[in-house]
Design an enzyme around this catalytic site. Structure first.
Site, PDB file in Angstrom:
ATOM      1  N   THR A 198      14.243 100.666 -26.637  1.00  0.00           N
ATOM      2  CA  THR A 198      13.582  99.506 -26.805  1.00  0.00           C
ATOM      3  C   THR A 198      13.548  99.039 -28.210  1.00  0.00           C
ATOM      4  O   THR A 198      13.091  97.990 -28.592  1.00  0.00           O
ATOM      5  CB  THR A 198      12.153  99.856 -26.298  1.00  0.00           C
ATOM      6  OG1 THR A 198      11.232 100.904 -27.079  1.00  0.00           O
ATOM      7  CG2 THR A 198      12.214 100.288 -24.780  1.00  0.00           C
ATOM      8  N   LEU A 244      10.614  94.531 -27.991  1.00  0.00           N
ATOM      9  CA  LEU A 244       9.975  94.282 -26.816  1.00  0.00           C
ATOM     10  C   LEU A 244      10.400  95.389 -25.772  1.00  0.00           C
ATOM     11  O   LEU A 244      11.277  95.401 -24.813  1.00  0.00           O
ATOM     12  CB  LEU A 244      10.761  92.880 -26.026  1.00  0.00           C
ATOM     13  CG  LEU A 244      10.065  91.602 -26.499  1.00  0.00           C
ATOM     14  CD1 LEU A 244      10.746  90.377 -25.668  1.00  0.00           C
ATOM     15  CD2 LEU A 244       8.676  91.409 -26.321  1.00  0.00           C
ATOM     16  N   HIS A 245       9.383  96.172 -25.586  1.00  0.00           N
ATOM     17  CA  HIS A 245       9.650  97.558 -24.855  1.00  0.00           C
ATOM     18  C   HIS A 245       9.666  97.638 -23.423  1.00  0.00           C
ATOM     19  O   HIS A 245      10.720  97.741 -22.670  1.00  0.00           O
ATOM     20  CB  HIS A 245       8.391  98.659 -25.281  1.00  0.00           C
ATOM     21  CG  HIS A 245       8.310  98.869 -26.656  1.00  0.00           C
ATOM     22  ND1 HIS A 245       8.797  99.755 -27.344  1.00  0.00           N
ATOM     23  CD2 HIS A 245       7.196  98.412 -27.464  1.00  0.00           C
ATOM     24  CE1 HIS A 245       8.392  99.692 -28.587  1.00  0.00           C
ATOM     25  NE2 HIS A 245       7.398  98.936 -28.774  1.00  0.00           N
ATOM     26  N   ASP A 246       8.469  96.910 -22.931  1.00  0.00           N
ATOM     27  CA  ASP A 246       8.420  97.033 -21.526  1.00  0.00           C
ATOM     28  C   ASP A 246       9.356  96.114 -20.620  1.00  0.00           C
ATOM     29  O   ASP A 246       9.765  96.428 -19.557  1.00  0.00           O
ATOM     30  CB  ASP A 246       6.836  96.724 -21.135  1.00  0.00           C
ATOM     31  CG  ASP A 246       5.925  97.662 -21.626  1.00  0.00           C
ATOM     32  OD1 ASP A 246       6.347  98.697 -21.779  1.00  0.00           O
ATOM     33  OD2 ASP A 246       4.699  97.367 -21.624  1.00  0.00           O
ATOM     34  N   CYS A 248      12.285  96.047 -20.504  1.00  0.00           N
ATOM     35  CA  CYS A 248      13.545  96.784 -20.619  1.00  0.00           C
ATOM     36  C   CYS A 248      13.573  97.388 -19.047  1.00  0.00           C
ATOM     37  O   CYS A 248      14.561  97.367 -18.449  1.00  0.00           O
ATOM     38  CB  CYS A 248      13.623  98.120 -21.506  1.00  0.00           C
ATOM     39  SG  CYS A 248      13.855  97.217 -23.365  1.00  0.00           S
TER      40      CYS A 248
END
Ligand SMILES: [Ca+2]
Length: 315
Positions: A198, A244-246, A248
């Site tokens: 991420t 933008l972690h989530d 992914c």
């Protein structure tokens, strides 16, 4: 594999990056069918994550999506939150009105259990984007569901990037390490999006401006959210933008070819005060512990952002 869109349950603690993940899923009905969205305490307390999830559904023009409130605290620890990243509401940045749509009456854990029992085995994927409390509670209360879950695709952990909330632990795992331990030992096929990947999904200036240039409300909101929370990451990491972690997690369901990783053993530290919540990932294969997770290490960031902008522009 079943035909048609993958049926998913999103388990989330919005969170600006959770919000973008939810928008991506709701914009992509050909690939994913969102059976429901479960809120959990994490970035901010449950009352706010349950509120924010509904705000995002309304922003996507989909007030009919079922949103459930789940666990308001970790299995055995005190809740740790992250207002210092996401702001007091969890969705700081643009001003958004309170949602009109109602929360569902059922508890999120009951929804997860009942859905997995009602749908054909192996056809529902769980997508946790926050602490794993709801998922672990469901697995503890109804062990029969483990064999019915198609896959759990989650954001959490880190190996090369090590930690973000402590030197050794990533936030989602650190908040509820006992829950993470239950999930990682569950035998359910796991796909893990750790900080290692991420942190390569960075919001550069041109990427943010592409959202703003859509001229739509969702496009403008995504730009303003990322404007808000990138200040924290830019200052902390000196990076060009914020990860933008989530999203992914959702992007992997749609375009797995954008990602690369290794099928390895991952275990959770639940004892040590110093390294609590660490994801001990056997990336180099130095043990004979059985692989339990596809641990993602890299992505095609341009391809990821091209997908995000194409889909958010639809809303
Ligand atoms: Ca999250």
């Amino acid at each position: 594999m079943p035909q048609g869109p993958r049926k998913i349950i999103i388990d989330t603690d919005p969170g600006q990056d959770d919000a973008v993940a939810i928008l991506l899923a709701l914009a992509s009905p050909e690939e994913v069918e969102v059976l429901g969205i479960c809120a959990v305490a994490g970035n901010v307390p449950l009352a706010l994550t349950a509120r924010n999830a509904r705000i995002v559904c309304e922003l996507a023009g989909q007030p009919g999506v079922k949103v459930f409130a789940g666990c308001d605290r970790p299995l055995s620890r005190k809740l740790v939150t992250a207002e210092y990243v996401h702001g007091a509401t969890g969705l700081d940045g643009p001003q958004l009105p309170d949602p009109v749509m109602k929360l569902q009456d059922r508890h999120a854990v009951d929804f997860i259990i009942e859905t997995l029992r009602a749908e054909p085995a192996g056809t529902v994927t769980l997508c946790p984007l926050g602490p794993l409390t709801n998922i672990a509670t469901a697995l503890q209360r109804a062990p029969d569901i483990a064999s019915r879950i198609q896959e759990i695709v989650l954001m959490g952990g880190a190996y090369f990037e090590v930690g973000n909330v402590t030197p050794a632990a990533e936030f989602n795992i650190y908040v509820d390490p006992q829950a993470a331990d239950i999930v990682f030992r569950s035998g359910v096929p796991l796909v893990v999006m750790p900080l290692d990947v991420t942190h390569k999904a960075l919001t550069t200036r041109p990427r943010i401006e592409a959202f703003r240039a859509m001229g739509t409300k969702p496009g403008r909101m995504v730009a303003e959210w990322t404007d808000f929370f990138e200040r924290f990451d830019v200052q902390k990491y000196g990076s060009e933008g914020a990860p933008l972690h989530d999203p992914c997690v959702i992007a992997w369901l749609m375009r797995p070819e954008l990602f690369t990783g290794r099928h390895i053993n991952v275990e959770i530290e639940t004892q040590s005060e110093l390294t609590l919540g660490m994801t001990v990932a056997d990336w180099w294969g130095v043990t004979d512990r059985k692989p339990n997770a596809l641990f993602i290490g890299d992505l095609d960031a341009d391809g990821f952002y091209a997908l995000l902008t194409e889909r958010i522009a639809r809303l």
